[in-house]
Design a protein around this motif. Structure first.
Motif, PDB file in Angstrom:
ATOM      1  N   ASN A  91      36.697 -77.345  43.472  1.00  0.00           N
ATOM      2  CA  ASN A  91      35.863 -75.517  43.265  1.00  0.00           C
ATOM      3  C   ASN A  91      35.472 -75.303  45.070  1.00  0.00           C
TER       4      ASN A  91
ATOM      5  N   LEU B  25      39.465 -79.595  54.886  1.00  0.00           N
ATOM      6  CA  LEU B  25      40.527 -79.464  53.587  1.00  0.00           C
ATOM      7  C   LEU B  25      41.578 -79.348  54.965  1.00  0.00           C
TER       8      LEU B  25
ATOM      9  N   ASP C 230      33.919 -83.425  52.453  1.00  0.00           N
ATOM     10  CA  ASP C 230      33.638 -80.891  52.407  1.00  0.00           C
ATOM     11  C   ASP C 230      33.349 -81.516  53.880  1.00  0.00           C
TER      12      ASP C 230
ATOM     13  N   CYS D 166      36.063 -80.449  48.794  1.00  0.00           N
ATOM     14  CA  CYS D 166      34.623 -79.302  49.016  1.00  0.00           C
ATOM     15  C   CYS D 166      34.070 -79.840  47.529  1.00  0.00           C
TER      16      CYS D 166
HETATM   17  C1  LIG Z   1      31.783 -73.714  46.381  1.00  0.00           C
HETATM   18  S1  LIG Z   1      31.186 -74.974  46.833  1.00  0.00           S
HETATM   19  C2  LIG Z   1      32.313 -76.490  45.854  1.00  0.00           C
HETATM   20  C3  LIG Z   1      30.245 -76.961  45.789  1.00  0.00           C
HETATM   21  C4  LIG Z   1      30.636 -78.495  44.659  1.00  0.00           C
HETATM   22  N1  LIG Z   1      32.028 -78.779  44.555  1.00  0.00           N
HETATM   23  C5  LIG Z   1      30.245 -77.484  43.179  1.00  0.00           C
HETATM   24  O1  LIG Z   1      31.165 -77.669  42.662  1.00  0.00           O
HETATM   25  O2  LIG Z   1      28.904 -77.137  42.939  1.00  0.00           O
HETATM   26  C6  LIG Z   1      32.322 -75.013  48.366  1.00  0.00           C
HETATM   27  C7  LIG Z   1      32.144 -76.255  49.684  1.00  0.00           C
HETATM   28  O3  LIG Z   1      33.697 -76.340  49.688  1.00  0.00           O
HETATM   29  C8  LIG Z   1      32.799 -76.443  51.384  1.00  0.00           C
HETATM   30  N2  LIG Z   1      33.915 -76.204  52.775  1.00  0.00           N
HETATM   31  C9  LIG Z   1      34.336 -74.687  53.162  1.00  0.00           C
HETATM   32  N3  LIG Z   1      35.127 -74.932  53.855  1.00  0.00           N
HETATM   33  C10 LIG Z   1      35.778 -76.276  54.009  1.00  0.00           C
HETATM   34  C11 LIG Z   1      37.280 -76.918  54.286  1.00  0.00           C
HETATM   35  N4  LIG Z   1      37.303 -76.129  54.948  1.00  0.00           N
HETATM   36  N5  LIG Z   1      37.062 -78.486  54.062  1.00  0.00           N
HETATM   37  C12 LIG Z   1      36.090 -78.916  52.916  1.00  0.00           C
HETATM   38  N6  LIG Z   1      35.178 -78.443  52.407  1.00  0.00           N
HETATM   39  C13 LIG Z   1      35.053 -77.209  52.382  1.00  0.00           C
HETATM   40  C14 LIG Z   1      31.798 -75.950  51.609  1.00  0.00           C
HETATM   41  O4  LIG Z   1      30.911 -76.853  52.485  1.00  0.00           O
HETATM   42  C15 LIG Z   1      30.954 -76.322  49.847  1.00  0.00           C
HETATM   43  O5  LIG Z   1      30.361 -76.772  49.462  1.00  0.00           O
END
Ligand SMILES: C[S@@+](CC[C@H](N)C(=O)[O-])C[C@H]1O[C@@H](n2cnc3c(N)ncnc32)[C@H](O)[C@@H]1O
Length: 361
Positions: free
Chosen positions: A218, A198, A150, A124
């Motif tokens: 995160n 994920l 992501d 993510c």
């Molecule tokens: C809370 S943000 C964190 C972004 C960054 N790591 C930060 O700390 O600023 C969560 C991220 O998870 C991604 N996300 C949502 N569902 C996901 C999935 N099933 N698999 C991978 N990434 C995902 C979103 O696109 C988003 O960019």
């Protein structure tokens, strides 16, 4: 929230400028309004545009007054050694995230063997802030291979831009081009960003040949209810819901966890599928309550409980003076150290016994 006194608006208009009075709607106090106005003015004066500067300043202050986050207007946010590009559609990096990323890098540097390549997986990744800061901190010390995933194409493309942007600024050294988006053993350090969920079965296939030593994530972790009741209007209206609220109720049932904890449960499941090769797992969480639930996900699983003998909860500022507070797990005898000051922010799991990763904090 206390109301702003009319006199404060009058002061802002008279002593600073009408734009500062407008910014008071979001900044709430004179000092913050004056600071934000200065940053917006600097941005207008240093970035080229066809719009005349005064009109641009007015437009940006009006957008800010309506709640658009400052980082989307200025286009960047400092994060550790880096300047992270921000754009609507991708979550803005938070100072707490910056703080634990630096702490994590310090722990890895202190405790891991320097001669062995280190594989890190950032799940993510969003803007790529965590992956890139770890790359900046660790490459001078280890051959480091960072893989970040992501589900959002906008996020992956921004993360890749953030890599080039920081190489251009001289904040990062250029990694050699990656031919395949997987963790490959290599003496040179690498970093790559891959569009992958994920929950995709392809993830395990991708990782099993070179399993990560460190997993950091995160993930989205806010419940539907908290999103509509406690999240600030600016976050709700301007930052992507995909980054904040997990929408996998079916999987959370399967993994026997609360819907907002589904990413943690899935990552722990992934760690088990990787047969304990992952020595460190770090999760960002919303608060102490969620931290407790994540710890219980570890405690209730005999295998995970056996591997991760060090379980810690870090508060917002883990390196601040604090009294170590030890709590006992509810379902086992695992002792959990709570570190730092502020709100519960991180659950940190460490397999301290395995191989060369033995170390002391
Ligand atoms: C809370 S943000 C964190 C972004 C960054 N790591 C930060 O700390 O600023 C969560 C991220 O998870 C991604 N996300 C949502 N569902 C996901 C999935 N099933 N698999 C991978 N990434 C995902 C979103 O696109 C988003 O960019």
């Amino acid at each position: 929230m206390p109301r702003i006194r009319p006199f404060t608006f009058w002061l802002a208009r008279k002593k600073i400028s009408p734009q500062a009075a407008r910014l008071l709607f979001v900044c709430r106090d004179l000092l913050s309004a004056a600071n934000e106005l200065r940053w917006i003015r600097e941005h207008v004066n240093t970035t080229p545009s066809k719009i005349p500067p005064n009109l641009r300043l007015h437009q940006l202050c009006s957008k800010r007054a309506r709640g658009t986050p400052l980082q989307y207007l200025l286009g960047t946010q400092p994060f550790g050694d880096l300047e992270i590009l921000c754009r609507p559609g991708v979550l803005i990096p938070r100072p707490e995230t910056e703080c634990y990323t630096i702490e994590l890098a310090a722990l890895i540097k202190r405790n891991l063997p320097k001669h062995k390549p280190l594989n890190v997986l950032d799940i993510c990744t969003g803007t790529g802030c965590i992956a890139l800061q770890l790359y900046a901190s660790l490459t001078p010390h280890f051959p480091t291979h960072i893989q970040a995933i992501d589900i959002s194409p906008v996020a992956i493309s921004l993360a890749q831009r953030n890599l080039s942007h920081n190489i251009q600024l001289g904040n990062l050294i250029s990694p050699p081009p990656q031919l395949t988006p997987i963790l490959t053993p290599n003496t040179k350090s690498t970093v790559s960003f891959t569009l992958l969920s994920l929950f995709s079965p392809a993830l395990l296939t991708t990782l099993s040949s070179h399993p990560p030593d460190v997993i950091v994530s995160n993930p989205p972790y806010i419940s539907n209810k908290a999103f509509s009741t406690t999240t600030s209007r600016s976050v709700r209206n301007h930052e992507p819901r995909l980054a904040l609220v997990p929408e996998h109720d079916d999987i959370s049932l399967e993994l026997n966890c609360q819907p907002e904890d589904v990413f943690y449960a899935r990552i722990l499941h992934l760690a088990k599928e990787l047969k304990g090769c992952t020595r460190v797992i770090l999760f960002e969480v919303a608060d102490m309550e969620q931290a407790g639930r994540v710890v219980r996900l570890v405690e209730r699983d005999e295998v995970l409980r056996g591997w991760y003998d060090v379980v810690e909860i870090w508060r917002d500022w883990p390196d601040e003076e604090h009294e170590d507070h030890i709590v006992k797990g509810e379902e086992s005898n695992v002792a959990v150290a709570v570190k730092g000051i502020g709100e519960g922010r991180v659950v940190y799991l460490w397999n301290s016994r395995g191989g060369e990763m033995e170390g002391k904090r």
